[in-house]
Design a protein around this motif. Sequence first.
Motif, PDB file in Angstrom:
ATOM      1  N   SER A   1       0.841  -1.183   0.000  1.00  0.00           N
ATOM      2  CA  SER A   1       0.000   0.000   0.000  1.00  0.00           C
ATOM      3  C   SER A   1       0.885   1.245   0.000  1.00  0.00           C
ATOM      4  N   VAL A   2       0.530   2.224  -0.835  1.00  0.00           N
ATOM      5  CA  VAL A   2       1.310   3.448  -0.981  1.00  0.00           C
ATOM      6  C   VAL A   2       0.366   4.640  -0.916  1.00  0.00           C
ATOM      7  N   MET A   3       0.818   5.727  -0.295  1.00  0.00           N
ATOM      8  CA  MET A   3       0.028   6.949  -0.238  1.00  0.00           C
ATOM      9  C   MET A   3       0.703   8.015  -1.092  1.00  0.00           C
ATOM     10  N   LEU A   4      -0.071   8.643  -1.988  1.00  0.00           N
ATOM     11  CA  LEU A   4       0.459   9.672  -2.895  1.00  0.00           C
ATOM     12  C   LEU A   4      -0.387  10.928  -2.808  1.00  0.00           C
ATOM     13  N   PRO A   5       0.225  12.106  -2.951  1.00  0.00           N
ATOM     14  CA  PRO A   5      -0.566  13.336  -3.059  1.00  0.00           C
ATOM     15  C   PRO A   5      -1.368  13.323  -4.360  1.00  0.00           C
ATOM     16  N   ARG A   6      -2.520  13.980  -4.361  1.00  0.00           N
ATOM     17  CA  ARG A   6      -3.424  13.967  -5.512  1.00  0.00           C
ATOM     18  C   ARG A   6      -2.745  14.381  -6.824  1.00  0.00           C
ATOM     19  N   PRO A   7      -1.977  15.479  -6.879  1.00  0.00           N
ATOM     20  CA  PRO A   7      -1.371  15.864  -8.165  1.00  0.00           C
ATOM     21  C   PRO A   7      -0.428  14.793  -8.725  1.00  0.00           C
ATOM     22  N   LYS A   8       0.369  14.176  -7.869  1.00  0.00           N
ATOM     23  CA  LYS A   8       1.293  13.144  -8.327  1.00  0.00           C
ATOM     24  C   LYS A   8       0.536  11.911  -8.819  1.00  0.00           C
ATOM     25  N   PHE A   9      -0.533  11.519  -8.112  1.00  0.00           N
ATOM     26  CA  PHE A   9      -1.337  10.372  -8.529  1.00  0.00           C
ATOM     27  C   PHE A   9      -1.983  10.624  -9.889  1.00  0.00           C
ATOM     28  N   GLU A  10      -2.633  11.787 -10.046  1.00  0.00           N
ATOM     29  CA  GLU A  10      -3.327  12.096 -11.299  1.00  0.00           C
ATOM     30  C   GLU A  10      -2.359  12.168 -12.475  1.00  0.00           C
ATOM     31  N   LYS A  11      -1.143  12.621 -12.227  1.00  0.00           N
ATOM     32  CA  LYS A  11      -0.140  12.726 -13.281  1.00  0.00           C
ATOM     33  C   LYS A  11       0.386  11.348 -13.698  1.00  0.00           C
ATOM     34  N   SER A  12       0.446  10.407 -12.758  1.00  0.00           N
ATOM     35  CA  SER A  12       1.063   9.122 -13.057  1.00  0.00           C
ATOM     36  C   SER A  12       0.080   8.032 -13.485  1.00  0.00           C
ATOM     37  N   VAL A  13      -1.215   8.305 -13.491  1.00  0.00           N
ATOM     38  CA  VAL A  13      -2.193   7.319 -13.954  1.00  0.00           C
ATOM     39  C   VAL A  13      -2.230   7.318 -15.481  1.00  0.00           C
ATOM     40  N   LYS A  14      -2.131   6.134 -16.062  1.00  0.00           N
ATOM     41  CA  LYS A  14      -2.182   5.997 -17.509  1.00  0.00           C
ATOM     42  C   LYS A  14      -3.615   5.789 -17.985  1.00  0.00           C
ATOM     43  N   GLU A  15      -4.354   4.883 -17.303  1.00  0.00           N
ATOM     44  CA  GLU A  15      -5.749   4.652 -17.657  1.00  0.00           C
ATOM     45  C   GLU A  15      -6.482   3.984 -16.507  1.00  0.00           C
TER      46      GLU A  15
END
Length: 68
Positions: A47-61
Amino acid sequence: MSKYKVYPFQVGDIVKMKKTHPCGSDRWEVLRTGADFRIKCLGCTRSVMLPRPKFEKSVKEILSSATQ
């Protein structure tokens, strides 16, 4: 019209990330949304916790949505 973008992420979604996890999997399950996202690797269950901007940037689909 709002100046904020609305992203369709919900708890239970399965997403594909741009980079792979060290275990070799690139598929993650969204466990928590908000200012931070908690995601769980479907390969090794880490399990990993990411800030919203970093998560949205790294999602491909979004592979599967929780509402379907």
